[in-house]
Design an enzyme around this catalytic site. Structure first.
Site, mmCIF file in Angstrom:
data_model
loop_
_atom_site.group_PDB
_atom_site.id
_atom_site.type_symbol
_atom_site.label_atom_id
_atom_site.label_comp_id
_atom_site.label_asym_id
_atom_site.label_seq_id
_atom_site.Cartn_x
_atom_site.Cartn_y
_atom_site.Cartn_z
ATOM 1 N N ALA A 152 -1.275 -5.566 -9.558
ATOM 2 C CA ALA A 152 -0.362 -4.635 -8.872
ATOM 3 C C ALA A 152 -1.129 -4.039 -7.692
ATOM 4 O O ALA A 152 -2.351 -3.881 -7.758
ATOM 5 C CB ALA A 152 0.086 -3.542 -9.827
ATOM 6 N N LYS A 153 -0.410 -3.714 -6.642
ATOM 7 C CA LYS A 153 -1.063 -3.192 -5.436
ATOM 8 C C LYS A 153 -0.993 -1.663 -5.482
ATOM 9 O O LYS A 153 -0.169 -1.031 -4.826
ATOM 10 C CB LYS A 153 -0.337 -3.767 -4.205
ATOM 11 N N ILE A 154 -1.870 -1.099 -6.321
ATOM 12 C CA ILE A 154 -1.885 0.341 -6.586
ATOM 13 C C ILE A 154 -2.933 0.993 -5.684
ATOM 14 O O ILE A 154 -4.059 0.485 -5.573
ATOM 15 C CB ILE A 154 -2.202 0.589 -8.078
#
Ligand code: PMP
Length: 299
Positions: A152-154
């Site tokens: 995920a691109k957190i």
């Protein structure tokens, strides 16, 4: 940074200078935002957005990973991205959607905070040099897949990227390369890694890395050009002994790697396959290859 006129925030177009978040917004304190980096390119038929649907899918996947209840459907959000490019009269550039937990309660749990979003876009050129870059393996490893939802691109993940970049940058290198917890190659701070050896491409398996949209595009393009890509564990020694190494990413596009840890990759020049992939990729995003028009959304 060169600004544009408008930034979309929570369903409204606002002036660039006037968009605000409260200093007690949850995401500022804990890194609990999710984002995308998307490129728009100039074509003869006007601006196009590269693989918009895939970027929105990943954005919603990332938001789901930290339990955000999205107030907009994917279709509404996609249209807001298109509208942001259109209203700013952008011919080409970079698009940055960010979903964040706003001002509510300040504690670890974000659940008492509203889910908010912005979409900004501005003109942007090359991120890394078009010439082969100097890369160094960072002292930091890529975050462990059991420490977070790695794919995920957190926002908070990017501290790992920032530390890695700052370390190698202070030592005179252009970009970092992060190994995984087993000491195999993972990826760059904001790029996926490929090597070419004897006419074949090799790239690290999904699992410890971000599933790059450019990575997937390059695998597909390479296959169409007659180069198969093996997705598997990649040792650092293999990279050092490769014929070619390169990074891929929305920002990086196809960036040739000239050396790793001061050791030249082959002769340190752009390799034949890297050059070919770069050339074909740039033709695709310029709308010059009909076969891949499915990847382009006209604004
Ligand atoms: N890895 C990381 C850690 C990234 O931040 C990015 C940029 N999004 C990439 C790889 C490349 O992904 P993409 O091709 O989707 O931009």
């Amino acid at each position: 940074m060169q600004s544009t006129k408008y930034i979309w925030q929570n369903g409204e177009m606002k002036l660039w200078e006037e968009v605000k978040v409260h200093v007690l917004s949850h995401s500022i304190h804990y890194g609990s935002g999710v984002f995308e980096g998307i490129r728009a390119y100039e074509t003869e038929k006007g601006p196009v957005i590269f693989r918009l649907g895939e970027h929105i899918d990943r954005l919603y996947y990332s938001a789901g990973a930290i339990k955000m209840k999205m107030p907009w459907t994917k279709e509404e959000f996609k249209n807001a991205v298109i509208e942001t490019v259109r209203i700013n009269e952008l011919k080409q550039g970079y698009i940055r959607p960010l979903i964040y937990y706003g001002y509510g309660e300040l504690r670890i749990s974000p659940l008492g905070c509203p889910v908010e979003a912005i979409i900004a876009a501005w003109p942007w050129g090359k991120y890394l040099s078009a010439d082969p870059i100097k890369v160094k393996v960072a002292d930091y490893i890529r975050i462990h897949p059991k420490s977070s939802v790695t794919d995920a691109k957190i926002c908070g993940h990017y501290v790992n990227s920032i530390l890695s970049f700052l370390q190698v940058n202070s030592e005179g290198y252009d970009e970092a390369l992060l190994l995984d917890f087993n000491g195999n190659i993972a990826e760059g701070p904001g790029e996926n890694f490929f090597l070419a050896k004897e006419g074949k491409l090799v790239t690290p398996l999904l699992g410890n890395i971000l599933a790059g949209i450019t990575r997937q595009s390059i695998i597909e393009l390479a296959r169409d050009l007659g180069y198969e890509t093996e997705e598997r564990i990649v040792l650092l020694e293999e990279a050092l002994a490769a014929d070619e190494c390169f990074f891929t990413g929305t920002a990086a596009e196809v960036t040739p790697i000239g050396s790793i840890n001061g050791q030249l990759i082959a002769n340190g020049k752009i390799g034949a396959i890297t050059g070919k992939l770069n050339e074909e990729f740039m033709r695709i995003v310029a709308g010059e290859n009909e076969k891949y028009s499915k990847w382009l959304t006209y604004v």
